[in-house]
Design a protein around this motif. Structure first.
Motif, PDB file in Angstrom:
ATOM      1  N   TYR A 140       9.876  74.111  91.179  1.00 36.72           N
ATOM      2  CA  TYR A 140       9.809  73.860  92.629  1.00 36.72           C
ATOM      3  C   TYR A 140       8.634  72.929  92.954  1.00 36.72           C
ATOM      4  O   TYR A 140       8.783  71.989  93.755  1.00 36.72           O
ATOM      5  N   LEU A 141       7.482  73.185  92.361  1.00 35.76           N
ATOM      6  CA  LEU A 141       6.301  72.365  92.629  1.00 35.76           C
ATOM      7  C   LEU A 141       6.540  70.902  92.257  1.00 35.76           C
ATOM      8  O   LEU A 141       6.163  69.986  93.008  1.00 35.76           O
ATOM      9  N   ILE A 142       7.174  70.670  91.123  1.00 37.58           N
ATOM     10  CA  ILE A 142       7.425  69.304  90.668  1.00 37.58           C
ATOM     11  C   ILE A 142       8.538  68.651  91.490  1.00 37.58           C
ATOM     12  O   ILE A 142       8.374  67.546  92.017  1.00 37.58           O
ATOM     13  N   GLU A 143       9.672  69.335  91.617  1.00 39.64           N
ATOM     14  CA  GLU A 143      10.845  68.725  92.243  1.00 39.64           C
ATOM     15  C   GLU A 143      10.765  68.659  93.762  1.00 39.64           C
ATOM     16  O   GLU A 143      11.245  67.699  94.365  1.00 39.64           O
ATOM     17  N   GLU A 144      10.184  69.653  94.393  1.00 43.02           N
ATOM     18  CA  GLU A 144      10.201  69.719  95.856  1.00 43.02           C
ATOM     19  C   GLU A 144       8.872  69.359  96.512  1.00 43.02           C
ATOM     20  O   GLU A 144       8.856  68.839  97.628  1.00 43.02           O
ATOM     21  N   CYS A 145       7.772  69.654  95.841  1.00 45.44           N
ATOM     22  CA  CYS A 145       6.446  69.392  96.433  1.00 45.44           C
ATOM     23  C   CYS A 145       5.829  68.103  95.929  1.00 45.44           C
ATOM     24  O   CYS A 145       4.761  67.704  96.398  1.00 45.44           O
ATOM     25  N   GLY A 146       6.472  67.465  94.967  1.00 42.24           N
ATOM     26  CA  GLY A 146       5.965  66.199  94.461  1.00 42.24           C
ATOM     27  C   GLY A 146       4.777  66.316  93.532  1.00 42.24           C
ATOM     28  O   GLY A 146       4.046  65.336  93.334  1.00 42.24           O
ATOM     29  N   VAL A 147       4.554  67.497  92.936  1.00 40.60           N
ATOM     30  CA  VAL A 147       3.456  67.639  91.978  1.00 40.60           C
ATOM     31  C   VAL A 147       3.748  66.745  90.774  1.00 40.60           C
ATOM     32  O   VAL A 147       4.869  66.718  90.258  1.00 40.60           O
ATOM     33  N   VAL A 148       2.740  66.012  90.362  1.00 44.03           N
ATOM     34  CA  VAL A 148       2.875  65.098  89.231  1.00 44.03           C
ATOM     35  C   VAL A 148       2.871  65.917  87.940  1.00 44.03           C
ATOM     36  O   VAL A 148       1.912  66.651  87.679  1.00 44.03           O
ATOM     37  N   PRO A 149       3.937  65.808  87.145  1.00 51.10           N
ATOM     38  CA  PRO A 149       3.967  66.564  85.881  1.00 51.10           C
ATOM     39  C   PRO A 149       2.872  66.104  84.924  1.00 51.10           C
ATOM     40  O   PRO A 149       2.487  64.939  84.918  1.00 51.10           O
ATOM     41  N   ALA A 150       2.397  67.024  84.118  1.00 52.69           N
ATOM     42  CA  ALA A 150       1.363  66.721  83.129  1.00 52.69           C
ATOM     43  C   ALA A 150       1.963  66.225  81.821  1.00 52.69           C
ATOM     44  O   ALA A 150       1.227  65.808  80.932  1.00 52.69           O
ATOM     45  N   ARG A 151       3.280  66.278  81.711  1.00 51.35           N
ATOM     46  CA  ARG A 151       3.933  65.796  80.499  1.00 51.35           C
ATOM     47  C   ARG A 151       5.295  65.216  80.851  1.00 51.35           C
ATOM     48  O   ARG A 151       5.949  65.679  81.790  1.00 51.35           O
ATOM     49  N   ASP A 152       5.725  64.227  80.083  1.00 54.66           N
ATOM     50  CA  ASP A 152       6.980  63.533  80.376  1.00 54.66           C
ATOM     51  C   ASP A 152       8.208  64.403  80.138  1.00 54.66           C
ATOM     52  O   ASP A 152       9.234  64.209  80.786  1.00 54.66           O
ATOM     53  N   ASP A 153       8.114  65.349  79.226  1.00 54.15           N
ATOM     54  CA  ASP A 153       9.269  66.177  78.885  1.00 54.15           C
ATOM     55  C   ASP A 153       9.322  67.476  79.701  1.00 54.15           C
ATOM     56  O   ASP A 153       9.933  68.458  79.288  1.00 54.15           O
ATOM     57  N   TRP A 154       8.704  67.498  80.881  1.00 49.28           N
ATOM     58  CA  TRP A 154       8.592  68.717  81.686  1.00 49.28           C
ATOM     59  C   TRP A 154       9.938  69.375  81.944  1.00 49.28           C
ATOM     60  O   TRP A 154      10.043  70.601  81.878  1.00 49.28           O
ATOM     61  N   ALA A 155      10.972  68.595  82.260  1.00 46.61           N
ATOM     62  CA  ALA A 155      12.278  69.190  82.597  1.00 46.61           C
ATOM     63  C   ALA A 155      12.873  69.895  81.377  1.00 46.61           C
ATOM     64  O   ALA A 155      13.379  71.020  81.487  1.00 46.61           O
ATOM     65  N   ALA A 156      12.801  69.267  80.215  1.00 49.32           N
ATOM     66  CA  ALA A 156      13.327  69.878  78.992  1.00 49.32           C
ATOM     67  C   ALA A 156      12.544  71.133  78.634  1.00 49.32           C
ATOM     68  O   ALA A 156      13.123  72.151  78.218  1.00 49.32           O
ATOM     69  N   VAL A 157      11.229  71.087  78.803  1.00 50.19           N
ATOM     70  CA  VAL A 157      10.391  72.255  78.504  1.00 50.19           C
ATOM     71  C   VAL A 157      10.772  73.413  79.428  1.00 50.19           C
ATOM     72  O   VAL A 157      10.996  74.543  78.976  1.00 50.19           O
ATOM     73  N   LEU A 158      10.860  73.146  80.726  1.00 53.17           N
ATOM     74  CA  LEU A 158      11.221  74.225  81.666  1.00 53.17           C
ATOM     75  C   LEU A 158      12.635  74.737  81.411  1.00 53.17           C
ATOM     76  O   LEU A 158      12.878  75.942  81.507  1.00 53.17           O
ATOM     77  N   ASP A 159      13.564  73.854  81.073  1.00 54.75           N
ATOM     78  CA  ASP A 159      14.931  74.298  80.742  1.00 54.75           C
ATOM     79  C   ASP A 159      14.910  75.271  79.569  1.00 54.75           C
ATOM     80  O   ASP A 159      15.536  76.328  79.608  1.00 54.75           O
ATOM     81  N   GLU A 160      14.176  74.899  78.511  1.00 56.26           N
ATOM     82  CA  GLU A 160      14.106  75.739  77.312  1.00 56.26           C
ATOM     83  C   GLU A 160      13.469  77.103  77.629  1.00 56.26           C
ATOM     84  O   GLU A 160      13.975  78.148  77.235  1.00 56.26           O
ATOM     85  N   VAL A 161      12.363  77.079  78.350  1.00 57.03           N
ATOM     86  CA  VAL A 161      11.656  78.322  78.648  1.00 57.03           C
ATOM     87  C   VAL A 161      12.477  79.204  79.591  1.00 57.03           C
ATOM     88  O   VAL A 161      12.535  80.421  79.407  1.00 57.03           O
ATOM     89  N   GLU A 162      13.135  78.612  80.560  1.00 53.40           N
ATOM     90  CA  GLU A 162      13.967  79.408  81.478  1.00 53.40           C
ATOM     91  C   GLU A 162      15.137  80.058  80.737  1.00 53.40           C
ATOM     92  O   GLU A 162      15.498  81.198  81.030  1.00 53.40           O
ATOM     93  N   LYS A 163      15.720  79.350  79.777  1.00 51.78           N
ATOM     94  CA  LYS A 163      16.805  79.940  78.979  1.00 51.78           C
ATOM     95  C   LYS A 163      16.300  81.161  78.205  1.00 51.78           C
ATOM     96  O   LYS A 163      16.963  82.193  78.158  1.00 51.78           O
ATOM     97  N   ARG A 164      15.111  81.034  77.592  1.00 54.58           N
ATOM     98  CA  ARG A 164      14.521  82.166  76.876  1.00 54.58           C
ATOM     99  C   ARG A 164      14.211  83.307  77.828  1.00 54.58           C
ATOM    100  O   ARG A 164      14.419  84.473  77.498  1.00 54.58           O
ATOM    101  N   HIS A 165      13.713  82.961  79.010  1.00 57.09           N
ATOM    102  CA  HIS A 165      13.381  83.976  80.012  1.00 57.09           C
ATOM    103  C   HIS A 165      14.620  84.803  80.373  1.00 57.09           C
ATOM    104  O   HIS A 165      14.554  86.029  80.449  1.00 57.09           O
ATOM    105  N   VAL A 166      15.749  84.146  80.570  1.00 55.15           N
ATOM    106  CA  VAL A 166      16.977  84.859  80.924  1.00 55.15           C
ATOM    107  C   VAL A 166      17.388  85.814  79.807  1.00 55.15           C
ATOM    108  O   VAL A 166      17.828  86.930  80.068  1.00 55.15           O
TER     109      VAL A 166
END
Length: 173
Positions: free
Chosen positions: A135-161
């Protein structure tokens, strides 16, 4: 899916690693673990609040914390979240809460948000740290600290589920 956690420490490491990956998408801070009471542990970033730059030059601040414990589910040790507080502010002193995602069952049983302009606890479902970072990155415009942020969050969210317990017991963990 990773190997089964045969010891509580292995479950904590798996949980910590996932949260650290999520945090690394917006900050170079690290999570710290501290004893709370009984078998509960606290998790909080090494820098508080976390300063976050936005693409339009604003500065936001995120205060974050979780309380959790390990338990044996009959097959392996797992982590169960016992509460969380995430507060987004435009002030380093957190004087103004833009939005706060809270779950503190000892005083307010249901997960909720606080937001400017609304009074009291606005009910929500449980919210993962990964969802807040996205939400912070996509909606609030927070600048990601890494280029692969979307892939990292996808992977971690899958593990979380896979590992979360609240799909079966939303009020307890």
């Amino acid at each position: 899916m990773s190997k089964r956690a045969r010891k509580p420490r292995q479950a904590i490491e798996r949980y910590y690693d996932a949260l650290q990956k999520s945090l690394s998408t917006v900050s170079d801070a690290i999570w710290r673990i501290a004893e709370y009471r009984g078998d509960q542990l606290n998790l909080f970033p090494s820098r508080a609040p976390l300063p976050l730059a936005t693409s339009d030059g604003r500065r936001l601040y995120l205060a974050a914390g979780q309380r959790f414990h390990t338990y044996w589910d009959g097959l392996e040790y797992r982590v169960r979240t016992d509460g969380y507080l995430y507060t987004l502010s435009d002030s380093e002193a957190l004087e103004t809460e833009i939005i706060g995602w809270h779950w503190h069952p000892e005083t307010a049983m249901r997960p909720h948000i606080h937001t400017a302009g609304l009074v009291g606890h606005v009910p929500t479902g449980r919210v993962s740290f990964e969802a807040i970072v996205r939400y912070l990155i996509e909606e609030c415009g927070v600048v990601p600290a890494r280029d692969d942020w979307a892939a990292v969050l996808d992977e971690v969210e899958k593990r979380h589920v896979v590992y979360r317990s609240w799909h079966a017991h939303p009020e307890s963990g």
